[in-house]
Design a protein around this motif. Structure first.
Motif, PDB file in Angstrom:
ATOM      1  N   ARG A 154     -38.846  -6.231  28.254  1.00 30.33           N
ATOM      2  CA  ARG A 154     -38.802  -4.922  27.795  1.00 30.33           C
ATOM      3  C   ARG A 154     -38.238  -4.532  26.231  1.00 30.33           C
ATOM      4  O   ARG A 154     -38.749  -3.599  25.498  1.00 30.33           O
ATOM      5  CB  ARG A 154     -38.027  -4.011  28.862  1.00 30.33           C
ATOM      6  N   LEU A 155     -37.072  -5.018  25.905  1.00 28.64           N
ATOM      7  CA  LEU A 155     -36.554  -5.000  24.735  1.00 28.64           C
ATOM      8  C   LEU A 155     -37.581  -5.338  23.635  1.00 28.64           C
ATOM      9  O   LEU A 155     -37.359  -4.538  22.471  1.00 28.64           O
ATOM     10  CB  LEU A 155     -35.041  -5.498  24.372  1.00 28.64           C
ATOM     11  N   VAL A 156     -38.184  -6.597  23.575  1.00 30.27           N
ATOM     12  CA  VAL A 156     -39.056  -7.079  22.753  1.00 30.27           C
ATOM     13  C   VAL A 156     -40.294  -6.332  22.573  1.00 30.27           C
ATOM     14  O   VAL A 156     -40.572  -5.673  21.435  1.00 30.27           O
ATOM     15  CB  VAL A 156     -39.637  -8.326  23.004  1.00 30.27           C
ATOM     16  N   GLN A 157     -40.857  -5.782  23.691  1.00 23.96           N
ATOM     17  CA  GLN A 157     -41.958  -4.803  23.729  1.00 23.96           C
ATOM     18  C   GLN A 157     -41.925  -3.621  22.963  1.00 23.96           C
ATOM     19  O   GLN A 157     -42.642  -3.227  22.133  1.00 23.96           O
ATOM     20  CB  GLN A 157     -42.523  -4.524  25.249  1.00 23.96           C
ATOM     21  N   GLN A 158     -40.789  -3.053  23.294  1.00 25.23           N
ATOM     22  CA  GLN A 158     -40.563  -1.641  22.809  1.00 25.23           C
ATOM     23  C   GLN A 158     -40.182  -1.867  21.014  1.00 25.23           C
ATOM     24  O   GLN A 158     -40.753  -0.946  20.444  1.00 25.23           O
ATOM     25  CB  GLN A 158     -39.389  -0.996  23.131  1.00 25.23           C
ATOM     26  N   ARG A 159     -39.900  -2.955  20.507  1.00 25.97           N
ATOM     27  CA  ARG A 159     -39.586  -2.903  19.283  1.00 25.97           C
ATOM     28  C   ARG A 159     -41.098  -3.464  18.547  1.00 25.97           C
ATOM     29  O   ARG A 159     -41.478  -2.811  17.202  1.00 25.97           O
ATOM     30  CB  ARG A 159     -38.898  -4.169  19.053  1.00 25.97           C
ATOM     31  N   VAL A 160     -41.904  -4.013  19.231  1.00 21.34           N
ATOM     32  CA  VAL A 160     -43.366  -4.082  18.803  1.00 21.34           C
ATOM     33  C   VAL A 160     -44.149  -2.907  18.837  1.00 21.34           C
ATOM     34  O   VAL A 160     -44.734  -2.771  17.817  1.00 21.34           O
ATOM     35  CB  VAL A 160     -44.114  -5.204  19.876  1.00 21.34           C
ATOM     36  N   VAL A 161     -43.984  -1.985  19.755  1.00 15.49           N
ATOM     37  CA  VAL A 161     -44.357  -0.670  19.799  1.00 15.49           C
ATOM     38  C   VAL A 161     -43.775   0.042  18.673  1.00 15.49           C
ATOM     39  O   VAL A 161     -44.779   0.722  18.050  1.00 15.49           O
ATOM     40  CB  VAL A 161     -44.205   0.141  21.029  1.00 15.49           C
ATOM     41  N   LEU A 162     -42.711  -0.166  18.283  1.00 18.73           N
ATOM     42  CA  LEU A 162     -42.230   0.428  17.068  1.00 18.73           C
ATOM     43  C   LEU A 162     -42.926   0.149  15.800  1.00 18.73           C
ATOM     44  O   LEU A 162     -43.244   1.055  15.206  1.00 18.73           O
ATOM     45  CB  LEU A 162     -40.408   0.251  17.016  1.00 18.73           C
ATOM     46  N   LEU A 163     -43.166  -1.090  15.734  1.00 21.43           N
ATOM     47  CA  LEU A 163     -43.707  -1.527  14.501  1.00 21.43           C
ATOM     48  C   LEU A 163     -45.090  -1.205  14.317  1.00 21.43           C
ATOM     49  O   LEU A 163     -45.670  -1.008  13.578  1.00 21.43           O
ATOM     50  CB  LEU A 163     -43.526  -3.142  14.441  1.00 21.43           C
ATOM     51  N   ARG A 164     -45.794  -1.037  15.610  1.00 20.20           N
ATOM     52  CA  ARG A 164     -47.161  -0.418  15.544  1.00 20.20           C
ATOM     53  C   ARG A 164     -47.170   1.022  15.408  1.00 20.20           C
ATOM     54  O   ARG A 164     -48.465   1.338  14.806  1.00 20.20           O
ATOM     55  CB  ARG A 164     -47.774  -0.731  16.965  1.00 20.20           C
ATOM     56  N   SER A 165     -46.203   1.607  15.321  1.00 21.69           N
ATOM     57  CA  SER A 165     -46.415   2.933  15.129  1.00 21.69           C
ATOM     58  C   SER A 165     -46.751   3.414  13.981  1.00 21.69           C
ATOM     59  O   SER A 165     -47.237   4.452  13.640  1.00 21.69           O
ATOM     60  CB  SER A 165     -45.078   3.882  15.445  1.00 21.69           C
ATOM     61  N   ALA A 166     -46.768   2.525  12.864  1.00 20.12           N
ATOM     62  CA  ALA A 166     -47.010   2.807  11.593  1.00 20.12           C
ATOM     63  C   ALA A 166     -48.378   2.146  11.198  1.00 20.12           C
ATOM     64  O   ALA A 166     -48.703   2.472  10.073  1.00 20.12           O
ATOM     65  CB  ALA A 166     -45.876   2.189  10.670  1.00 20.12           C
ATOM     66  N   LEU A 167     -49.066   1.655  12.119  1.00 23.71           N
ATOM     67  CA  LEU A 167     -50.306   0.998  11.737  1.00 23.71           C
ATOM     68  C   LEU A 167     -51.334   1.899  12.281  1.00 23.71           C
ATOM     69  O   LEU A 167     -51.345   2.556  13.045  1.00 23.71           O
ATOM     70  CB  LEU A 167     -50.316  -0.431  12.436  1.00 23.71           C
ATOM     71  N   ASP A 168     -52.669   1.613  11.459  1.00 26.66           N
ATOM     72  CA  ASP A 168     -53.692   2.258  11.993  1.00 26.66           C
ATOM     73  C   ASP A 168     -54.204   1.649  13.166  1.00 26.66           C
ATOM     74  O   ASP A 168     -54.364   0.348  13.549  1.00 26.66           O
ATOM     75  CB  ASP A 168     -55.051   2.232  10.951  1.00 26.66           C
TER      76      ASP A 168
END
Length: 217
Positions: A154-168
């Motif tokens: 859960r902790l790792v996935q939400q950090r991946v989502v955070l990084l994805r938020s800036a991508l197209d």
């Protein structure tokens, strides 16, 4: 003396949920500082509970505390992406193996439903819904019935989502992800732990490569 309210019931707990959402969807973009006055006014709370929420999210890696400057949403870097996916791959490949041996019929139905909903959204012309992507992986983790793995994922996935938020958005990648999910469900339904792990490793390797490509363009 009355004990303090659990975090999830307190004002700070409510602020954690709202602030986490703002960060993960990119409402507060990577690299930006959290405007405590603005956020506190928007939530209708004082800055005390908000600061408690900020500290909590910093402990999850979703915010970075900079002395004398405040809290910032971390920027994505290639090193961050590689490190996160090293950990995510280790955890989720193990979970896929466990899910293949521990899943129930209810788990299978839920996995199939999330896959079907993702396809419906995609065919309707909507961008690949990352909430459904998270829902798929969460359902798979639940099928593994390993609470310690579940918490770390859960902790790792939400950090991946955070990084994805800036991508197209990347439609070909999104379509490939749905194909991977379908293949994972088939392996789990068959009780094939080795194939489930192999598919998960390939899936996450491709996701990592796509994110790295997006960051460098």
């Amino acid at each position: 003396m009355t004990p303090p309210a659990p975090l999830h019931l307190s004002l700070a707990g409510q602020a954690v949920d709202v602030l986490r959402e703002q960060v993960l969807i990119g409402e507060i973009p990577p690299g930006s500082r959290v405007n405590e006055v603005e956020v506190a006014q928007k939530l209708g709370i004082s800055r005390g509970p908000l600061r408690e929420a900020i500290r909590h999210l910093a402990s999850e890696g979703l915010l970075t505390l900079v002395p004398h400057r405040g809290a910032f949403v971390p920027d994505a870097s290639p090193e961050d992406v590689r490190a996160l996916f090293e950990l995510r791959t280790a955890l989720e490949c193990a979970a896929a193996e466990l899910a293949a041996s521990r899943r129930t019929d209810v788990d299978l139905v839920r996995l199939q439903e999330v896959c079907a909903e993702s396809r419906r959204n995609y065919k309707a012309g909507q961008p690949f819904p990352y909430r459904l992507d998270l829902a798929f992986h969460q359902t798979l983790i639940e099928a593994a019935r390993s609470p310690y793995i579940a918490e770390q994922v859960r902790l790792v996935q939400q950090r991946v989502v955070l990084l994805r938020s800036a991508l197209d958005d990347d439609p070909p990648h999104q379509h490939a992800s749905m194909d991977d999910h379908d293949e994972l469900v088939r392996a789990i339904a068959d009780g094939d732990a080795a194939t489930a792990s192999t598919v998960m490793r390939r899936h996450l390797s491709r996701v990592c490569a796509q994110m790295l490509t997006s960051l460098t363009h």
